[in-house]
Write an enzyme that holds these catalytic residues in place. Sequence first.
Site, PDB file in Angstrom:
ATOM      1  N   LYS A   1      41.868  76.960  46.963  1.00  0.00           N
ATOM      2  CA  LYS A   1      41.926  75.583  47.464  1.00  0.00           C
ATOM      3  C   LYS A   1      40.972  74.681  46.680  1.00  0.00           C
ATOM      4  CE  LYS A   1      42.888  76.173  51.814  1.00  0.00           C
ATOM      5  NZ  LYS A   1      42.312  76.704  53.072  1.00  0.00           N
TER       6      LYS A   1
ATOM      7  N   ARG B   1      36.886  73.851  55.370  1.00  0.00           N
ATOM      8  CA  ARG B   1      37.889  74.932  55.269  1.00  0.00           C
ATOM      9  C   ARG B   1      37.347  76.082  54.418  1.00  0.00           C
ATOM     10  NH1 ARG B   1      41.459  70.418  54.666  1.00  0.00           N
ATOM     11  NH2 ARG B   1      43.180  70.453  56.183  1.00  0.00           N
TER      12      ARG B   1
ATOM     13  N   GLY C   1      42.596  86.254  58.896  1.00  0.00           N
ATOM     14  CA  GLY C   1      41.305  86.557  59.479  1.00  0.00           C
ATOM     15  C   GLY C   1      40.214  85.594  59.044  1.00  0.00           C
TER      16      GLY C   1
ATOM     17  N   MET D   1      38.343  81.906  58.468  1.00  0.00           N
ATOM     18  CA  MET D   1      38.153  80.807  59.418  1.00  0.00           C
ATOM     19  C   MET D   1      39.218  79.729  59.280  1.00  0.00           C
ATOM     20  SD  MET D   1      35.081  78.185  60.159  1.00  0.00           S
ATOM     21  CE  MET D   1      35.939  76.883  59.307  1.00  0.00           C
TER      22      MET D   1
ATOM     23  N   ARG E   1      52.854  70.889  46.508  1.00  0.00           N
ATOM     24  CA  ARG E   1      53.227  72.282  46.213  1.00  0.00           C
ATOM     25  C   ARG E   1      54.642  72.273  45.632  1.00  0.00           C
ATOM     26  NH1 ARG E   1      53.293  73.592  52.617  1.00  0.00           N
ATOM     27  NH2 ARG E   1      54.795  71.977  53.122  1.00  0.00           N
TER      28      ARG E   1
ATOM     29  N   HIS F   1      65.671  99.350  58.605  1.00  0.00           N
ATOM     30  CA  HIS F   1      66.968 100.025  58.541  1.00  0.00           C
ATOM     31  C   HIS F   1      68.104  99.026  58.410  1.00  0.00           C
ATOM     32  CE1 HIS F   1      70.594 101.962  60.296  1.00  0.00           C
ATOM     33  NE2 HIS F   1      70.157 103.019  59.622  1.00  0.00           N
TER      34      HIS F   1
ATOM     35  N   ARG G   1      87.997 103.004  36.437  1.00  0.00           N
ATOM     36  CA  ARG G   1      88.204 104.264  37.153  1.00  0.00           C
ATOM     37  C   ARG G   1      89.692 104.537  37.279  1.00  0.00           C
ATOM     38  NH1 ARG G   1      83.669 101.513  40.520  1.00  0.00           N
ATOM     39  NH2 ARG G   1      85.041  99.907  39.760  1.00  0.00           N
TER      40      ARG G   1
ATOM     41  N   ARG H   1      87.395 105.879  32.178  1.00  0.00           N
ATOM     42  CA  ARG H   1      86.904 107.185  32.609  1.00  0.00           C
ATOM     43  C   ARG H   1      88.065 108.029  33.109  1.00  0.00           C
ATOM     44  NH1 ARG H   1      83.083 107.459  37.764  1.00  0.00           N
ATOM     45  NH2 ARG H   1      85.069 107.085  38.797  1.00  0.00           N
TER      46      ARG H   1
ATOM     47  N   GLU I   1      75.378 111.682  34.068  1.00  0.00           N
ATOM     48  CA  GLU I   1      75.172 111.473  35.501  1.00  0.00           C
ATOM     49  C   GLU I   1      74.681 112.732  36.196  1.00  0.00           C
ATOM     50  OE1 GLU I   1      78.889 110.226  37.321  1.00  0.00           O
ATOM     51  OE2 GLU I   1      80.070 111.389  35.908  1.00  0.00           O
TER      52      GLU I   1
ATOM     53  N   SER J   1      77.249 106.722  28.879  1.00  0.00           N
ATOM     54  CA  SER J   1      77.206 105.705  29.928  1.00  0.00           C
ATOM     55  C   SER J   1      76.548 106.350  31.130  1.00  0.00           C
ATOM     56  CB  SER J   1      78.617 105.223  30.258  1.00  0.00           C
ATOM     57  OG  SER J   1      78.548 104.269  31.296  1.00  0.00           O
TER      58      SER J   1
ATOM     59  N   GLY K   1      75.809 107.142  34.661  1.00  0.00           N
ATOM     60  CA  GLY K   1      76.368 106.993  36.007  1.00  0.00           C
ATOM     61  C   GLY K   1      75.210 107.139  36.969  1.00  0.00           C
ATOM     62  N   THR K   2      74.516 106.039  37.185  1.00  0.00           N
ATOM     63  CA  THR K   2      73.256 106.145  37.941  1.00  0.00           C
ATOM     64  C   THR K   2      73.470 106.383  39.421  1.00  0.00           C
ATOM     65  OG1 THR K   2      73.209 103.743  37.864  1.00  0.00           O
ATOM     66  CG2 THR K   2      71.778 104.918  36.336  1.00  0.00           C
ATOM     67  N   ASN K   3      74.680 106.169  39.928  1.00  0.00           N
ATOM     68  CA  ASN K   3      74.898 106.515  41.342  1.00  0.00           C
ATOM     69  C   ASN K   3      74.754 108.022  41.507  1.00  0.00           C
ATOM     70  OD1 ASN K   3      75.551 103.853  41.567  1.00  0.00           O
ATOM     71  ND2 ASN K   3      77.745 104.171  41.867  1.00  0.00           N
ATOM     72  N   ASP K   4      75.531 108.751  40.726  1.00  0.00           N
ATOM     73  CA  ASP K   4      75.460 110.202  40.848  1.00  0.00           C
ATOM     74  C   ASP K   4      74.149 110.756  40.309  1.00  0.00           C
ATOM     75  OD1 ASP K   4      77.847 110.163  42.032  1.00  0.00           O
ATOM     76  OD2 ASP K   4      78.945 111.291  40.516  1.00  0.00           O
TER      77      ASP K   4
ATOM     78  N   CYS L   1      76.777 102.313  34.081  1.00  0.00           N
ATOM     79  CA  CYS L   1      77.907 101.827  34.864  1.00  0.00           C
ATOM     80  C   CYS L   1      77.758 102.139  36.338  1.00  0.00           C
ATOM     81  CB  CYS L   1      79.217 102.361  34.302  1.00  0.00           C
ATOM     82  SG  CYS L   1      79.363 104.149  34.419  1.00  0.00           S
TER      83      CYS L   1
ATOM     84  N   TYR M   1      74.344  97.981  26.648  1.00  0.00           N
ATOM     85  CA  TYR M   1      74.934  97.108  27.655  1.00  0.00           C
ATOM     86  C   TYR M   1      74.727  97.656  29.060  1.00  0.00           C
ATOM     87  CZ  TYR M   1      78.686 100.512  28.014  1.00  0.00           C
ATOM     88  OH  TYR M   1      79.381 101.667  28.216  1.00  0.00           O
TER      89      TYR M   1
END
Lengths: 897, 897
Positions: free
Chosen positions: B25, B95, B104, B106, B339, B460, B566, B630, B757, B776, B778-781, B846, B866
């Site tokens: 401040k 302040r 916490g 002042m 701001r 969640h 796919r 694929r 993958e 390539s 396959g980051t899901n698997d 991918c 890519y």
Amino acid sequence: MKYVYFFGAGKAEGHGEMKHLLGGKGAGLAEMTNIGLPVPAGFTLTTEVCDYFYKHGKKYPKELAGQVKASLARLEKATGKKLGDARNPLLVSVRSGSARSMPGMMETILNLGLNEQSVQALAANTKNDRFAYDAYRRFVQMYSSVVIGLPKEDLEHKLRAMKSRLGVKDDTEVSAEGWRGLVKEYKAYFKEHTGKAFPEDPEEQLWGAIGAVFGSWMADKAVTYRRVEKITGLLGTAVNIVQMVFGNTGDASGTGVCFTRDPSTGEKIFYGDFLLNAQGEDVVAGIRTPMHLDEMSKLMPKIYQQLERVRKLLETHYRDMQDIEFTVEEGTLYVLQTRTGKRTPTATFQMAVDMAKEGLITKAEAIERVKAEDIERLFYPVIDSSVQRTDLLRRKLATGVNAVPGAAVGQAVFTAQEAEAWAKEGKKVILVRRETSPEDVGGMFVAQGILTATGGKTSHAAVVARGWGKCCIVGCEKLDIDSEQKLMSSNGRVVKEGDWITLDGNEGAVYEGKMALTMPTLPQAYTTLMQWADKVRRLGVRTNCDTPTDARKAREMGAEGIGLCRTEHMFFKDFEQPEKSAERQLAIQEMIVAENVDSRRKALAKLLPFQRRDFIGIFEAMDGLPVTIRLVDPPLHEFVPHEHEKQQELADKIGVDVETVARRVAQLHEMNPMLGHRGCRLCITYPEILEMQVRAIIEAAVDCQKRGIKVLPEIMHPLTLDRKELKILEVGTRRVAEETIKKAGVKLNYLVGTMIELPRAALMAGEIAEVAEFFSFGTNDLTQTVMGLSRDDAGRFLPDYVDAAKAGVFPADPFQTLDVAGVGQLMEMAISRGRRTRPKLKVGICGEHGGDPESVRFCHKVNMNYVSASPFRVPIARLAAAQAVLEEKAAKKKKKR
Amino acid sequence: MKYVYFFGAGKAEGHGEMKHLLGGKGAGLAEMTNIGLPVPAGFTLTTEVCDYFYKHGKKYPKELAGQVKASLARLEKATGKKLGDARNPLLVSVRSGSARSMPGMMETILNLGLNEQSVQALAANTKNDRFAYDAYRRFVQMYSSVVIGLPKEDLEHKLRAMKSRLGVKDDTEVSAEGWRGLVKEYKAYFKEHTGKAFPEDPEEQLWGAIGAVFGSWMADKAVTYRRVEKITGLLGTAVNIVQMVFGNTGDASGTGVCFTRDPSTGEKIFYGDFLLNAQGEDVVAGIRTPMHLDEMSKLMPKIYQQLERVRKLLETHYRDMQDIEFTVEEGTLYVLQTRTGKRTPTATFQMAVDMAKEGLITKAEAIERVKAEDIERLFYPVIDSSVQRTDLLRRKLATGVNAVPGAAVGQAVFTAQEAEAWAKEGKKVILVRRETSPEDVGGMFVAQGILTATGGKTSHAAVVARGWGKCCIVGCEKLDIDSEQKLMSSNGRVVKEGDWITLDGNEGAVYEGKMALTMPTLPQAYTTLMQWADKVRRLGVRTNCDTPTDARKAREMGAEGIGLCRTEHMFFKDFEQPEKSAERQLAIQEMIVAENVDSRRKALAKLLPFQRRDFIGIFEAMDGLPVTIRLVDPPLHEFVPHEHEKQQELADKIGVDVETVARRVAQLHEMNPMLGHRGCRLCITYPEILEMQVRAIIEAAVDCQKRGIKVLPEIMHPLTLDRKELKILEVGTRRVAEETIKKAGVKLNYLVGTMIELPRAALMAGEIAEVAEFFSFGTNDLTQTVMGLSRDDAGRFLPDYVDAAKAGVFPADPFQTLDVAGVGQLMEMAISRGRRTRPKLKVGICGEHGGDPESVRFCHKVNMNYVSASPFRVPIARLAAAQAVLEEKAAKKKKKR
């Protein structure tokens, strides 16, 4: 340039290390001659001749003819015989032999040197017309087909026609006249097809045979084999020309087979058979009963003494039990062949220990001599020794590839469905298939043993059966299986569905009928050798077991602690008081169905005393040794009933409605339970499970310690993947442990560690080791996740991946032998990262691989502290661990040079 | 030692970079003063005072008193007022302010300097008794509670009692008399509890407030916060003492809020509200309607000109749109606060582009200003602008945490079961829960939006909803949810089950009733900025799509090719001719049920023309751009019917008996299909599938090429794990492709590559790259296998793992944002090993992560060629890829320094 190497009269120009130049056979003959064995004399044309031959438009080097001539002269001098001689003719054999054996190479030519003149001399000298003309017709037959390339079938046909004309069945019934007639027929046929007469000149015969050997180096089959097996760097084949000797020239002759020690017990006795006035094939044919060596020693004491000398020479030279073929020709002993003899597992141990004690080999060598299979076979059933050898011979149906050892007895069935149906009725079956496929797995599982007509050690049947340790014989090509008709035949004998058969997986032999099986007894030499191995190895060997009974068994087998005690097995079964199992099940199911922490705790409180009692039993059995206890691992759905009635039963017992139970069970269903809510994830969600289990462990430990039992508990969290996750668990574990210890007012040491069974855990091992006091590789799950292979499902395609004849992607089933290239690489990384953080990090393995010799070698190499195997594989691990040390030493020595 | 820094009258002793010494401040106030803003004057006691204070038994450095005195004198001189003066009293605020804000510390003390004397002067000067005594009682109240620590409740109670005595409800109704009385009461209470009179001396008041600020540095809450957040290295807090200004002293005064540009459209207009003769809180209270700035410009032209100057100054200085609070006191403008202003996504793009064009910022900065969420929101529905602002205010129920953007309308339901039941009837529902748990996932899935009373962005509900891109507001703590009664209440309003509500996930606001939603239109500035981003980025951006329609859409979104097409989606649905879908399904099912190669081939032949047509459509849409196709990936059981009737139907259609179908389906069942017989394993087992697919691809490519379409097919094998395996597939692929090309008599370039993958594929990347022309990820698997986490099942526990308030193991859902530490580590290894073998190896990603900004940054960092994302996430990837380049440059620059 030296192209021909002579051996004979106690001296050889070559020696055993000259395989590259003389081929395996030629080098062996030279070596045997050099060490003083009475080997028939002869000479070897080097592989360089072959090389020259193909590099120069199939011409021989000009020096060759002269060198062959000179060597032949030396051979004639050494034997006192002369090629083609009318009175004392020299006969020779001609064989191929490269540095590596391969199919497609020329077969042997025997009795070369026989012609119309010399055959009469042979008849006169052996006083055996029949023998001489039989030898002659054999030579003409072989020469015609092998050297000249005339069709074998035509020649065989002429033989059969002749026998049928004479009205005889076996060759032995054919008279000298008969053979003489056949020779004539062969020669006529020869002239008809080649336009030339059969060569009478022995030198012409010799050069013909030499040419055939070199020609066979480029035979399609041999070329293909070398390409497929990637065999390169060989110059070519050598040619071995060796004096023929005959054991059937009269009562001063004979032939025999002997072993330098008893191949079935290993005892140091000279063991063998001898047939007077006979050729080697007479021994094999089994028509005349041979005499034992001790009888022979009385008959031919001098020869026997010579043989004894040979026995000593050979054992001293080769430093192992030898299987020797010999012939006595007119009072002269010739050793025809010697090779390391086959032996039973019991004999393997006995000989290794005896030889080490005799000083013939070192203890290290004794350890190296034993293979994992030898130990394994000691623990598999075998056909009882009460079954007569003659009975075995009589009942043998066929021999195949011994894919999995042990013996099995059952009724033959020819489809997997029938195997399952029969087994359901309590019948013992052997599943017989041409080959097995994934659809057969159910039937394979219930069978006592598996028999297939096709495939090798990496075929589907072999791979699957090996996984279960189930007796299996594959590639039994003589079997003619008709699964439609539900029968098989072999050697003219027919086995129908339901007929009893016996498999000997050690030998790969299939027998008719039901034979008695027995478990081998452990020889004293086994114990001695294992003690030696224990002194050598650096790697600890623990066991995977869950009950006090197994723990005691494992200790007997040499386990130095428990590497994996699976607590969830205790949830379901009370191993000490089976009648209490239902009570446990109920408590665990109540815990799972519980809808809040309080009811979960209540159910867990019922389970606590059971678990504590189990742990007390295990700690008692393992007094003084470490015990690694893994907290609950499988997904909870494995513990709850899935059928409506069972759910109703459970609901009634624990006082909730069945819908609640059904809903909870449905919630627990998972698409991929292997990657689901299991392992330490359960204790992250339900810390009260961890609390109960840790309390049970520590209370049990305290109880035992107070009674003077030495307890070393190691609490292990499964399936962790992150430092933070393990930290939460570790804090929870230590809190409960310390509380319990404090309450008991004692001091107790314990470790907290983790399994490394997920790739991420391996990758993050450096951080995880900040928390974990030990790592234990769960290579079953690690293999599943690294390879993306569900062990439960892989049966559908993995066998193709292992089968060298199909995709052949892996050298072995990765669930049995660690995939060192992939999984192993990650493990090595994890160990080095873990120890960088915590140099004293204790590292072990508790997957199935802990009992696989190849995998144990790897564990040694990457400096693990111990492997843990199922009780029966503990000795295998102990041996492999020792062998790994010896290999390492040998490699270091080699490097120093 | 200089402990006090003055600012005012256009000059400051400190500046903006002195945060460490002056706090955030204090440094801000100095900076604003320095750039010429009419900031109220004041001075700052440095953090070193605080440090000294705690290091010397809570004593101040001896120079401090003198420095404060001198600064106060300067302040009095600058303002022309005097602390405690009877005619023109100086009032100040006090302040706290450290380099990092924390709870916490002042709270503010306002109006310090008021006492019985000065309050009268304030009343006289503002001609407003009521205001003056209200200000006085506020000061006394704050001082008593904050500085002295008297219980707040007691003071509040006295206030309420007074109002009830006077029969008034709002503070605004209390008269000057009323406030005066309260001050007396407060002072009496003060004396009673402290034994001392309330300090009348302003300097005593000032030192009291200063002491309270330093004291609050060690307040429990602040200390805990610093410990938890691991904040170290701070000296302490500073103290800011600033002149009070008042906008309610008459018609030459007033207060307002303004934005330097329009925060909703981004237009460059001066936008704001002003209230004459009022304090800031009056604007917030919303009782009086403020005037727009242009009205104000007529009323106070000079002030307006000053404001315009401030606007320019601020934009030039801060180089961004500012949100300004200001007060006019007796014709003098004071800027109280400035701001960076909040803005809509449209405005974000507009301002970024405009400012870059104006030269205020660089194009690079323009790119950095936009966030992924800004793009995302442009593609999510929003509440239609036809809905009146007042209507929104009126209907607002509560505000929570905006967990997932977009807007949603539906009928409120309070349990997951009801959500599912209602949705089944075709109703649109919003699921309202106190918090969600794994059991709610089914209900969450069918809901339009999700609203919870608890939890933050990692709860969640938030994690699960974000995975689906489903509008979600969490932590709406004002909501009182009663799921038993099926209702919720907030602000006294009740929403019952079935009542319509509207969620604004952008703002986190919940409204009563059903509001019109609309899709935002893409602003021109969006296009401009994305073009700039495209010029900057190095990473290519492709798309994951399976149909020509999606392919065209993705091209519009800026995709530079297809990274993942796919093929199995085509098995089941004919996207162009939906009526033909059944025919395809039948063919694929026939293929699966087939019991031998021939019938499999026959069924595949039926599928071929369909696949070829699909590929033609995609190649046409992607003319000139690469298309990665694929081959079949999912386990075959996904394609076959599991109910008896459907099986019967299939059996009838393909002419086999239903048992055959049922048996085959049963055989296909897997325990863990994720790790089962899928991916390239299918083509190892059934090479005829590969042949059909490759033929369809190449035939389609040839067809297109002949028509002048530029085709760049890349054939991709999924789930490989070994060089040998890929080699088999590659040989098969090239054989069919070359045959097809040769038959067509053309030339065609194509690539053969693989997905990475599985952990083993990453580990063996060096060898695999011998065969693969591209990788390539396959980051899901890969995430599933590296972490041992089934995405389908992880809902049961993963949210706890992500929730910082629970286990908090992961910083984000690893299926959304790449787990760089684990999965990323392995990817980096694979890339470097792959490129070591094949330096030009093309590498892409991918998995879902290709559309996640954080993950895209990682892909840039590890030098991928890519990323490939779903069509709607293509722009996000383009932006993130550009930002990654800019961050890299900035980091390099920083390093150079």
